[in-house]
Design a protein around this motif. Structure first.
Motif, PDB file in Angstrom:
ATOM      1  N   ILE A 280      -5.858  -5.899  -1.040  1.00  0.00           N
ATOM      2  CA  ILE A 280      -5.905  -4.550  -0.254  1.00  0.00           C
ATOM      3  C   ILE A 280      -7.356  -4.011  -1.081  1.00  0.00           C
ATOM      4  O   ILE A 280      -7.831  -3.172   0.190  1.00  0.00           O
ATOM      5  N   TYR A 281      -7.572  -3.958  -2.112  1.00  0.00           N
ATOM      6  CA  TYR A 281      -8.752  -3.442  -2.578  1.00  0.00           C
ATOM      7  C   TYR A 281      -9.946  -4.023  -2.160  1.00  0.00           C
ATOM      8  O   TYR A 281     -10.974  -3.246  -1.657  1.00  0.00           O
TER       9      TYR A 281
ATOM     10  N   LEU B 166       0.771  -1.126   0.137  1.00  0.00           N
ATOM     11  CA  LEU B 166      -0.146   0.234   0.033  1.00  0.00           C
ATOM     12  C   LEU B 166       0.884   1.466   0.138  1.00  0.00           C
ATOM     13  O   LEU B 166       0.680   2.362  -0.591  1.00  0.00           O
ATOM     14  N   SER B 167       2.127   1.038   0.763  1.00  0.00           N
ATOM     15  CA  SER B 167       2.966   2.161   0.767  1.00  0.00           C
ATOM     16  C   SER B 167       3.351   2.713  -0.458  1.00  0.00           C
ATOM     17  O   SER B 167       3.413   3.638  -0.886  1.00  0.00           O
ATOM     18  N   LEU B 168       3.782   1.742  -1.296  1.00  0.00           N
ATOM     19  CA  LEU B 168       4.591   1.701  -2.434  1.00  0.00           C
ATOM     20  C   LEU B 168       3.206   2.112  -3.454  1.00  0.00           C
ATOM     21  O   LEU B 168       3.508   3.208  -4.448  1.00  0.00           O
ATOM     22  N   LEU B 169       1.990   1.561  -3.514  1.00  0.00           N
ATOM     23  CA  LEU B 169       0.827   2.068  -4.309  1.00  0.00           C
ATOM     24  C   LEU B 169       0.900   3.645  -4.142  1.00  0.00           C
ATOM     25  O   LEU B 169       0.553   4.490  -5.083  1.00  0.00           O
ATOM     26  N   SER B 170       0.743   3.966  -2.988  1.00  0.00           N
ATOM     27  CA  SER B 170       0.586   5.405  -2.800  1.00  0.00           C
ATOM     28  C   SER B 170       1.579   6.500  -3.065  1.00  0.00           C
ATOM     29  O   SER B 170       1.453   7.735  -3.592  1.00  0.00           O
TER      30      SER B 170
ATOM     31  N   ILE C 194      -6.020   4.779  -2.132  1.00  0.00           N
ATOM     32  CA  ILE C 194      -4.997   5.851  -1.591  1.00  0.00           C
ATOM     33  C   ILE C 194      -6.149   6.677  -0.776  1.00  0.00           C
ATOM     34  O   ILE C 194      -5.687   6.813   0.428  1.00  0.00           O
ATOM     35  N   ARG C 195      -7.180   7.138  -1.387  1.00  0.00           N
ATOM     36  CA  ARG C 195      -8.138   8.179  -0.375  1.00  0.00           C
ATOM     37  C   ARG C 195      -8.545   7.314   0.898  1.00  0.00           C
ATOM     38  O   ARG C 195      -8.676   8.062   1.906  1.00  0.00           O
ATOM     39  N   GLU C 196      -9.138   6.157   0.698  1.00  0.00           N
ATOM     40  CA  GLU C 196      -9.294   5.423   1.883  1.00  0.00           C
ATOM     41  C   GLU C 196      -8.145   5.071   2.888  1.00  0.00           C
ATOM     42  O   GLU C 196      -8.508   5.260   4.091  1.00  0.00           O
TER      43      GLU C 196
ATOM     44  N   GLY D 242      -9.928   0.614  -7.231  1.00  0.00           N
ATOM     45  CA  GLY D 242      -8.697   1.196  -8.123  1.00  0.00           C
ATOM     46  C   GLY D 242      -7.826   1.876  -7.093  1.00  0.00           C
ATOM     47  O   GLY D 242      -8.153   2.025  -5.947  1.00  0.00           O
ATOM     48  N   ARG D 243      -6.879   2.314  -7.730  1.00  0.00           N
ATOM     49  CA  ARG D 243      -5.558   2.998  -6.803  1.00  0.00           C
ATOM     50  C   ARG D 243      -5.783   4.161  -6.180  1.00  0.00           C
ATOM     51  O   ARG D 243      -5.658   4.217  -5.000  1.00  0.00           O
TER      52      ARG D 243
END
Length: 218
Positions: free
Chosen positions: A188-189, A158-162, A201-203, A196-197
């Motif tokens: 994660i989703y 998640l950190s890398l996604l953000s 990230i918002r969540e 979606g990404r």
């Protein structure tokens, strides 16, 4: 209000909102769009007020609220929606919404709430006002026990996604295959109840799992 933009995908509801805007602000020029991209295309024209639906066929109205807050601060953005829940409400407020109106209210009440903008009154449905008060009092605040339980590896992903990493880059950074990285992303989703990404990230920001500032590479 001299110029108003209505963004709503349902044709009947769009015409209804158009008529509300005309009644609340006689003489105002009212334009309509049915999609997120259509709204984005209209915004550079400059509007005093934007009525934004959250569920659009090509994306979330929250993304349009973010655009307005960032690039068109003189546009007063008000959400018009059927969603009467904390997640949609507070995501919208964080994105820059100055009002939140539920479509199931009587016409005369909605018109009155829109007219109140000229007096400096925030256009909020009564139930929405109560939710905000509860939140400020701590009753509806998101707390750590309410956050989704992600594993340590999922938190790394998640950190890398953000930070804008795609699945191949995540795999390389964590020394796992791209398919394995994709599996973590899917998990994660699912846990965040998103598709979606950008939503993830918002969540994650809302729950305090990551800090603001992530990218969306699609």
């Amino acid at each position: 209000m001299e110029s108003i933009l209505v963004i709503e995908d349902n044709p009947d509801t769009r015409e209804w909102l158009y008529s509300l805007a005309e009644e609340a602000f006689p003489g105002a020029a009212v334009d309509q769009e049915a999609t997120l991209q259509g709204g984005r295309g209209r915004l550079p024209s400059g509007y005093n007020l934007a009525l934004v639906d959250l569920s659009l066929p090509d994306g979330s109205g929250v993304d349009l609220l973010i655009d307005i807050q960032s690039d068109y601060p003189d546009t007063f953005a008000v959400v018009t929606t059927i969603y009467d829940d904390d997640r949609h409400l507070f995501d919208s407020i964080r994105a820059g919404a100055k009002g939140y109106l539920l479509k199931d209210q009587p016409r005369e009440r909605l018109v009155a709430q829109l007219k109140g903008i000229a007096r400096g009154d925030p256009p909020l449905s009564p139930g929405v006002s109560r939710r905000i008060l509860r939140y400020l009092a701590g009753g509806a605040r998101r707390t750590e026990p309410d956050a989704p339980r992600l594993t340590d590896r999922e938190m790394e992903v998640l950190s890398l996604l953000s930070r804008g990493f795609n699945r191949h880059e995540i795999g390389k950074a964590l020394d796992i295959t791209a398919n394995t990285a994709a599996g973590y992303v899917k998990s994660i989703y699912r846990k965040l109840h998103v598709s979606g990404r950008a939503e993830a990230i918002r969540e994650a920001i809302g729950y305090g799992l990551v800090s603001a500032g992530g990218n969306d590479d699609g």
